[in-house]
Scaffold this motif. Structure first.
Motif, PDB file in Angstrom:
ATOM      1  N   PRO A   1      -1.628   6.362   1.391  1.00  0.00           N
ATOM      2  CA  PRO A   1      -0.442   5.900   0.664  1.00  0.00           C
ATOM      3  C   PRO A   1       0.413   7.002   0.054  1.00  0.00           C
ATOM      4  O   PRO A   1       1.641   6.897   0.026  1.00  0.00           O
TER       5      PRO A   1
ATOM      6  N   GLN B   1       5.171   2.633   2.411  1.00  0.00           N
ATOM      7  CA  GLN B   1       3.883   2.263   1.815  1.00  0.00           C
ATOM      8  C   GLN B   1       3.569   0.784   1.969  1.00  0.00           C
ATOM      9  O   GLN B   1       2.402   0.410   2.095  1.00  0.00           O
TER      10      GLN B   1
ATOM     11  N   ARG C   1      -4.653  -5.076   4.061  1.00  0.00           N
ATOM     12  CA  ARG C   1      -4.849  -3.627   3.992  1.00  0.00           C
ATOM     13  C   ARG C   1      -4.986  -3.033   5.387  1.00  0.00           C
ATOM     14  O   ARG C   1      -5.668  -3.583   6.243  1.00  0.00           O
TER      15      ARG C   1
ATOM     16  N   LYS D   1       0.258  -1.511  -6.733  1.00  0.00           N
ATOM     17  CA  LYS D   1      -0.060  -0.123  -7.089  1.00  0.00           C
ATOM     18  C   LYS D   1      -1.568   0.090  -7.137  1.00  0.00           C
ATOM     19  O   LYS D   1      -2.075   1.129  -6.693  1.00  0.00           O
TER      20      LYS D   1
ATOM     21  N   LEU E   1      -2.847   0.239  -3.522  1.00  0.00           N
ATOM     22  CA  LEU E   1      -2.500   1.508  -2.882  1.00  0.00           C
ATOM     23  C   LEU E   1      -3.426   2.625  -3.369  1.00  0.00           C
ATOM     24  O   LEU E   1      -3.840   3.486  -2.586  1.00  0.00           O
TER      25      LEU E   1
ATOM     26  N   GLN F   1      -5.991   4.771  -0.985  1.00  0.00           N
ATOM     27  CA  GLN F   1      -5.999   6.237  -1.006  1.00  0.00           C
ATOM     28  C   GLN F   1      -7.423   6.749  -1.260  1.00  0.00           C
ATOM     29  O   GLN F   1      -7.904   7.656  -0.563  1.00  0.00           O
TER      30      GLN F   1
END
Length: 291
Positions: free
Chosen positions: A87, A93, A169, A188, A191, A195
């Motif tokens: 991300p 994104q 995802r 957020k 993401l 990551q």
């Protein structure tokens, strides 16, 4: 740090970020920083007036984050479906895709997708809505999976009725329904988890293929198993040259060399010998084959 053999020619020293591809058993020099010293200043007469009014030769440095880093990212995270972008570096994104149904006003669904996209953009999330009406949903899913977008949001009539969205995802295919209330915080958070998951998976791969050895026989065995090898070394140019020669002779493949010496050194016990020369070791260095 790079060895004397592997540093930038003419420079004082080179530090680097070395990547490793477990499937190929090869290292990739991804980013470098060269201290060039004053050698090139002397050669090209590059000088300046110092504070005492004298002419002095400049000290030069050179930095580079190679586009090879992008190749490493693709080789490390990509799968059979295509790219997988972490991300933090993903150009897009989140992609928002409408899921229209026969007999349902598609305009409302498309407007909801655009609204969600705008909300994400306002929050600093790189988002895109795919409202192309000449492609089916399944085709769009596959298209954005190939492009490696970390998170997909789907919005259909049922989602509108429940004021929610369906998220998927890219890293593990997990699906969930999220309320549009507080969507930004949830996206957020996801993401961040993606990551972290990609990083952990990549680290596990590298850790699994990294082997610590102290003898030549163990070194050759690890090399033939495509390992990233951490070995004690006497730090002599001639010894590295001999390692290159012997590994090519014994394996009939690409030669092994030092990839880099870690700045944070493992403990080097007194009496530890160089794996290749038998002389007292001065440091631990990573060895292997490279592209």
């Amino acid at each position: 740090m790079k060895s004397e053999n592997e540093k930038f020619a003419g420079g004082l020293y080179t530090s680097s970020v070395e990547a490793f591809i477990p499937a190929a058993g090869r290292g990739v020099q991804a980013a470098t920083s060269h201290c060039l010293g004053q050698n090139f200043a002397k050669m090209f007469d590059i000088s300046f007036e110092d504070k005492e009014g004298h002419r002095s030769l400049v000290w030069q440095n050179s930095w580079g984050l190679s586009t090879r880093s992008i190749g490493v990212m693709i080789m490390t995270h990509g799968d059979d479906k295509g790219l997988v972008f972490p991300p933090l570096v993903a150009p897009v994104q989140v992609v928002v895709i409408p899921v229209p149904f026969s007999g349902v006003d598609t305009k409302i669904i498309y407007e909801a997708c655009e609204a969600v996209k705008s909300t994400l953009l306002e929050a600093g999330i790189r988002a895109k809505a795919d409202t192309r009406d000449n492609y089916a949903c399944g085709w769009k899913y596959s298209d954005w999976e190939q492009k490696g977008v970390p998170l997909r949001i789907e919005i259909g009539p049922r989602d509108l009725a429940k004021n929610q969205v369906r998220i998927v995802r890219r890293d593990n295919g997990a699906k969930a329904d999220l309320s549009r209330e507080g969507l930004i915080e949830q996206v957020k958070d996801l993401l961040g988890k993606i990551q972290e998951n990609l990083f952990d998976a990549a680290k596990r791969k590298v850790d699994a293929c990294t082997q610590k050895v102290e003898t030549w026989d163990d070194f050759m065995e690890a090399l033939n198993q495509k390992k990233l090898i951490l070995a004690p070394w006497c730090d002599e140019v001639e010894v590295e040259r001999l390692v290159k020669e012997h590994t090519k002779t014994e394996t009939a493949a690409a030669t092994a060399k030092t990839l880099c010496t870690p700045l944070e050194q493992p403990e080097l016990n007194e009496g530890t010998l160089c794996f290749a020369s038998g002389k007292p070791a001065k440091k631990w260095s990573y060895w292997g084959r490279s592209y």
